[in-house]
Design a protein around this motif. Structure first.
Motif, PDB file in Angstrom:
ATOM      1  N   GLU A 235       0.764   0.796   3.862  1.00  0.00           N
ATOM      2  CA  GLU A 235       1.884   1.612   4.329  1.00  0.00           C
ATOM      3  C   GLU A 235       1.798   3.034   3.789  1.00  0.00           C
ATOM      4  OE1 GLU A 235       5.363  -0.434   3.156  1.00  0.00           O
ATOM      5  OE2 GLU A 235       5.148  -2.058   4.647  1.00  0.00           O
ATOM      6  N   ARG A 236       1.443   3.156   2.497  1.00  0.00           N
ATOM      7  CA  ARG A 236       1.302   4.498   1.930  1.00  0.00           C
ATOM      8  C   ARG A 236       0.171   5.258   2.596  1.00  0.00           C
ATOM      9  NH1 ARG A 236       1.762   2.882  -4.496  1.00  0.00           N
ATOM     10  NH2 ARG A 236       4.010   2.326  -4.467  1.00  0.00           N
ATOM     11  N   ALA A 237      -0.949   4.584   2.861  1.00  0.00           N
ATOM     12  CA  ALA A 237      -2.068   5.256   3.527  1.00  0.00           C
ATOM     13  C   ALA A 237      -1.664   5.713   4.923  1.00  0.00           C
ATOM     14  CB  ALA A 237      -3.267   4.311   3.598  1.00  0.00           C
ATOM     15  N   ARG A 238      -0.918   4.840   5.656  1.00  0.00           N
ATOM     16  CA  ARG A 238      -0.469   5.261   6.979  1.00  0.00           C
ATOM     17  C   ARG A 238       0.491   6.445   6.893  1.00  0.00           C
ATOM     18  NH1 ARG A 238      -0.411  -0.395   7.987  1.00  0.00           N
ATOM     19  NH2 ARG A 238       1.813  -0.506   7.473  1.00  0.00           N
ATOM     20  N   GLU A 239       1.386   6.405   5.884  1.00  0.00           N
ATOM     21  CA  GLU A 239       2.301   7.533   5.720  1.00  0.00           C
ATOM     22  C   GLU A 239       1.545   8.814   5.398  1.00  0.00           C
ATOM     23  OE1 GLU A 239       5.029   6.390   2.747  1.00  0.00           O
ATOM     24  OE2 GLU A 239       6.131   4.949   4.018  1.00  0.00           O
ATOM     25  N   ARG A 240       0.536   8.717   4.510  1.00  0.00           N
ATOM     26  CA  ARG A 240      -0.254   9.907   4.182  1.00  0.00           C
ATOM     27  C   ARG A 240      -1.006  10.416   5.404  1.00  0.00           C
ATOM     28  NH1 ARG A 240      -1.317   7.066  -0.752  1.00  0.00           N
ATOM     29  NH2 ARG A 240      -3.262   6.284   0.142  1.00  0.00           N
ATOM     30  N   ALA A 241      -1.552   9.483   6.215  1.00  0.00           N
ATOM     31  CA  ALA A 241      -2.270   9.907   7.417  1.00  0.00           C
ATOM     32  C   ALA A 241      -1.328  10.592   8.401  1.00  0.00           C
ATOM     33  CB  ALA A 241      -2.936   8.696   8.072  1.00  0.00           C
ATOM     34  N   ILE A 242      -0.100  10.027   8.541  1.00  0.00           N
ATOM     35  CA  ILE A 242       0.864  10.652   9.449  1.00  0.00           C
ATOM     36  C   ILE A 242       1.252  12.033   8.960  1.00  0.00           C
ATOM     37  CG2 ILE A 242       3.206  10.453  10.345  1.00  0.00           C
ATOM     38  CD1 ILE A 242       2.806   7.398  10.330  1.00  0.00           C
ATOM     39  N   MET A 243       1.516  12.143   7.639  1.00  0.00           N
ATOM     40  CA  MET A 243       1.885  13.457   7.085  1.00  0.00           C
ATOM     41  C   MET A 243       0.743  14.449   7.234  1.00  0.00           C
ATOM     42  SD  MET A 243       3.894  12.225   3.637  1.00  0.00           S
ATOM     43  CE  MET A 243       4.091  13.906   3.080  1.00  0.00           C
TER      44      MET A 243
ATOM     45  N   GLU B  31      -0.072 -15.155  -7.208  1.00  0.00           N
ATOM     46  CA  GLU B  31      -0.993 -14.020  -7.323  1.00  0.00           C
ATOM     47  C   GLU B  31      -1.450 -13.539  -5.954  1.00  0.00           C
ATOM     48  OE1 GLU B  31      -4.171 -15.248  -9.782  1.00  0.00           O
ATOM     49  OE2 GLU B  31      -2.992 -15.243 -11.647  1.00  0.00           O
ATOM     50  N   ILE B  32      -1.753 -14.485  -5.060  1.00  0.00           N
ATOM     51  CA  ILE B  32      -2.175 -14.103  -3.707  1.00  0.00           C
ATOM     52  C   ILE B  32      -1.056 -13.347  -2.994  1.00  0.00           C
ATOM     53  CG2 ILE B  32      -2.787 -15.008  -1.442  1.00  0.00           C
ATOM     54  CD1 ILE B  32      -4.340 -17.198  -2.829  1.00  0.00           C
ATOM     55  N   LYS B  33       0.179 -13.857  -3.120  1.00  0.00           N
ATOM     56  CA  LYS B  33       1.298 -13.174  -2.486  1.00  0.00           C
ATOM     57  C   LYS B  33       1.502 -11.787  -3.067  1.00  0.00           C
ATOM     58  CE  LYS B  33       3.830 -17.388  -1.270  1.00  0.00           C
ATOM     59  NZ  LYS B  33       5.076 -18.183  -1.499  1.00  0.00           N
ATOM     60  N   GLU B  34       1.373 -11.664  -4.418  1.00  0.00           N
ATOM     61  CA  GLU B  34       1.526 -10.354  -5.044  1.00  0.00           C
ATOM     62  C   GLU B  34       0.425  -9.404  -4.605  1.00  0.00           C
ATOM     63  OE1 GLU B  34       3.396  -7.519  -7.340  1.00  0.00           O
ATOM     64  OE2 GLU B  34       4.057  -9.536  -6.784  1.00  0.00           O
ATOM     65  N   ARG B  35      -0.818  -9.918  -4.496  1.00  0.00           N
ATOM     66  CA  ARG B  35      -1.918  -9.081  -4.045  1.00  0.00           C
ATOM     67  C   ARG B  35      -1.702  -8.641  -2.588  1.00  0.00           C
ATOM     68  NH1 ARG B  35      -5.814 -12.540  -4.399  1.00  0.00           N
ATOM     69  NH2 ARG B  35      -5.979 -12.333  -6.661  1.00  0.00           N
ATOM     70  N   GLU B  36      -1.254  -9.572  -1.759  1.00  0.00           N
ATOM     71  CA  GLU B  36      -0.985  -9.203  -0.370  1.00  0.00           C
ATOM     72  C   GLU B  36       0.146  -8.190  -0.280  1.00  0.00           C
ATOM     73  OE1 GLU B  36      -0.153 -12.835   1.577  1.00  0.00           O
ATOM     74  OE2 GLU B  36      -2.278 -13.461   1.725  1.00  0.00           O
ATOM     75  N   ARG B  37       1.170  -8.342  -1.160  1.00  0.00           N
ATOM     76  CA  ARG B  37       2.265  -7.384  -1.166  1.00  0.00           C
ATOM     77  C   ARG B  37       1.778  -5.990  -1.560  1.00  0.00           C
ATOM     78  NH1 ARG B  37       4.998  -9.668  -4.787  1.00  0.00           N
ATOM     79  NH2 ARG B  37       5.904 -11.237  -3.423  1.00  0.00           N
ATOM     80  N   LYS B  38       0.927  -5.934  -2.585  1.00  0.00           N
ATOM     81  CA  LYS B  38       0.382  -4.641  -2.999  1.00  0.00           C
ATOM     82  C   LYS B  38      -0.488  -4.031  -1.903  1.00  0.00           C
ATOM     83  CE  LYS B  38       0.375  -5.539  -7.981  1.00  0.00           C
ATOM     84  NZ  LYS B  38      -0.479  -5.693  -9.186  1.00  0.00           N
ATOM     85  N   GLU B  39      -1.310  -4.878  -1.257  1.00  0.00           N
ATOM     86  CA  GLU B  39      -2.155  -4.358  -0.180  1.00  0.00           C
ATOM     87  C   GLU B  39      -1.309  -3.821   0.972  1.00  0.00           C
ATOM     88  OE1 GLU B  39      -4.704  -7.520   0.920  1.00  0.00           O
ATOM     89  OE2 GLU B  39      -6.019  -7.333  -0.845  1.00  0.00           O
TER      90      GLU B  39
END
Length: 446
Positions: free
Chosen positions: A301-309, A288-296
């Protein structure tokens, strides 16, 4: 003169007397040599134990090895039958002490760091000692050098052997097999008189234990062996049902001990199940911790992509907005040109008809003059001042706040950088207004 019958009768009797005399004398000499061997072995035992207590393991092992090694290991040509080790002719107490010390030394050797063991004993000797214990060959060494058979091994020595293999053996299958052989052999009496006589003549202990529970000490030792076998060795081999069945059918255990063994077995099984459950929960928690870290990480990454766009869009909009505006204006102009060319005649007709059919409009009031506008502004300012006077009389803090605000504005405006920034803002705003008005003029002209 005696008859032939009497001579034939006396001869076997004489043979019997001579053989019994030889047996008794051999037993007497064996007991004497046994006492002598016990005293010498006790002296060697004390020397070896002193060396062991000072952590001089190689010297301690080399001191005790001649006592537990048979002469047939060194010279098998002169004595084809093979002679047992000196420890086999010692008393039971001395024998148990020596074998216990030897097994303790082996345990200390295996607990050494590999590099330290190779440095102390040499690489070859250290590997031989380690493999002797881990493969279970030490059990064969004890049986062959110190006892007449596997069932003759002292119970205390069996306990030490089982504990040593339990701690260091590669697998507990060998330990289980050895304990089963010992339990089966020690409960079966030895009826071979010739082998017992040969054992006595060689100085080894004969198999006279019977069930191995002749004294309370033997009974306690046998219970200890059963405990090691059922609650440790069998459980290491994952044979829980067989251990429970062995406890139920054992003749050594009384009802109280049997109940205690079964309770201990059940508690160990419950602990194992609890440990497995905790391992599963810990594994699920880690997943669960690994899955949560993967989602985070994905969200970051999506937030950084949105900020770059977003930053790219902002940069693109600031630099390319005039071009886009001009393009839109040209498209509008082209569409308007195309539409006006096609419908110019119709528009003229419609305007002429609209003028002729337009109803009479009401009279429009003329716009106010400059004096009227000035008077209106003065009247409004007067009203504001009067309202401020009334409010200040009711709430004097309001006037104070107003003064503080005015003073703050004056102080801010008094700074040079602030004035320049305000000027730039006003200039940018005025330029935007000019561009907007120019575009409106162009559109209206088109």
């Amino acid at each position: 003169m005696p008859s032939s019958t009497s001579i034939a009768t006396i001869a076997p009797a004489c043979d019997t007397l001579s053989s019994s005399h030889i047996m008794s004398s051999s037993i007497l000499s064996s007991s004497t040599s046994s006492r002598l061997a016990s005293s010498q072995i006790s002296k060697i035992y004390r020397q070896s134990s002193t060396l062991f207590l000072t952590r001089r393991l190689p010297e301690s092992l080399s001191t005790i090895l001649p006592v537990i090694s048979s002469s047939s290991d060194e010279d098998t040509v002169n004595d084809a039958s093979g002679e047992s080790a000196p420890i086999a002719r010692a008393s039971r107490t001395t024998r148990i002490k020596v074998w216990s010390l030897y097994l303790t030394i082996l345990n200390a050797v295996l607990e050494l760091d590999p590099e330290e063991g190779k440095s102390a004993f040499g690489s070859t000797e250290y590997r031989n000692l380690v493999s002797k214990v881990r493969d279970g060959d030490v059990w064969d060494e004890v049986v062959s050098n110190g006892y007449g058979g596997e069932g003759d091994v002292d119970s205390d020595v069996v306990i030490n052997l089982a504990t040593l293999l339990l701690a260091h053996a590669r697998t507990q299958k060998v330990n289980q097999q050895r304990l089963e052989n010992y339990l089966a052999a020690s409960t079966t009496p030895n009826l071979d008189l010739n082998s017992r006589l040969q054992t006595v003549q060689n100085g080894a202990r004969s198999s006279t234990k019977g069930t191995g529970t002749d004294t309370p000490r033997d009974l306690n030792a046998r219970v200890k062996i059963l405990e090691l076998y059922t609650l440790h060795v069998l459980l290491r081999n994952n044979e829980w049902d067989y251990a429970r069945e062995f406890i139920n059918i054992s003749e050594i255990l009384d009802e109280e001990r049997r109940e205690a063994f079964l309770q201990a077995l059940q508690s160990l099984q419950d602990e194992q199940e609890e440990g497995r459950r905790r391992e599963r929960e810990a594994r699920l928690y880690e997943e669960e911790i690994k899955e949560r870290e993967r989602k985070e990480r994905k969200e970051d990454e999506r937030a950084r992509e949105r900020a770059i766009m977003r930053s790219e869009e902002e940069d693109y909009g600031v630099e390319e907005s005039p071009v886009i505006a001009n393009g839109n204006e040209s498209q509008k102009a082209r569409s308007m040109n195309g539409s006006t060319k096609g419908s110019s005649a119709r528009n003229k007709a419609l305007t002429s008809t609209a003028r002729s059919s337009k109803p009479p409009t009401k009279a429009v009031a003329p716009p106010p003059s400059f004096i009227q506008r000035a008077s209106t502004i003065i009247a409004n300012l007067r009203t504001v001042l009067e309202n401020m006077a009334v409010n200040s009389s009711r709430n004097p803090f309001l006037l104070l706040q107003l003064l503080i605000c005015i003073v703050g504005v004056l102080l801010v405006v008094g700074k040079r950088n602030v004035r320049e920034r305000v000027k730039r803002l006003f200039a940018q705003g005025f330029a935007k207004v000019q561009r907007t008005a120019g575009m409106g003029v162009k559109v209206s002209y088109i």
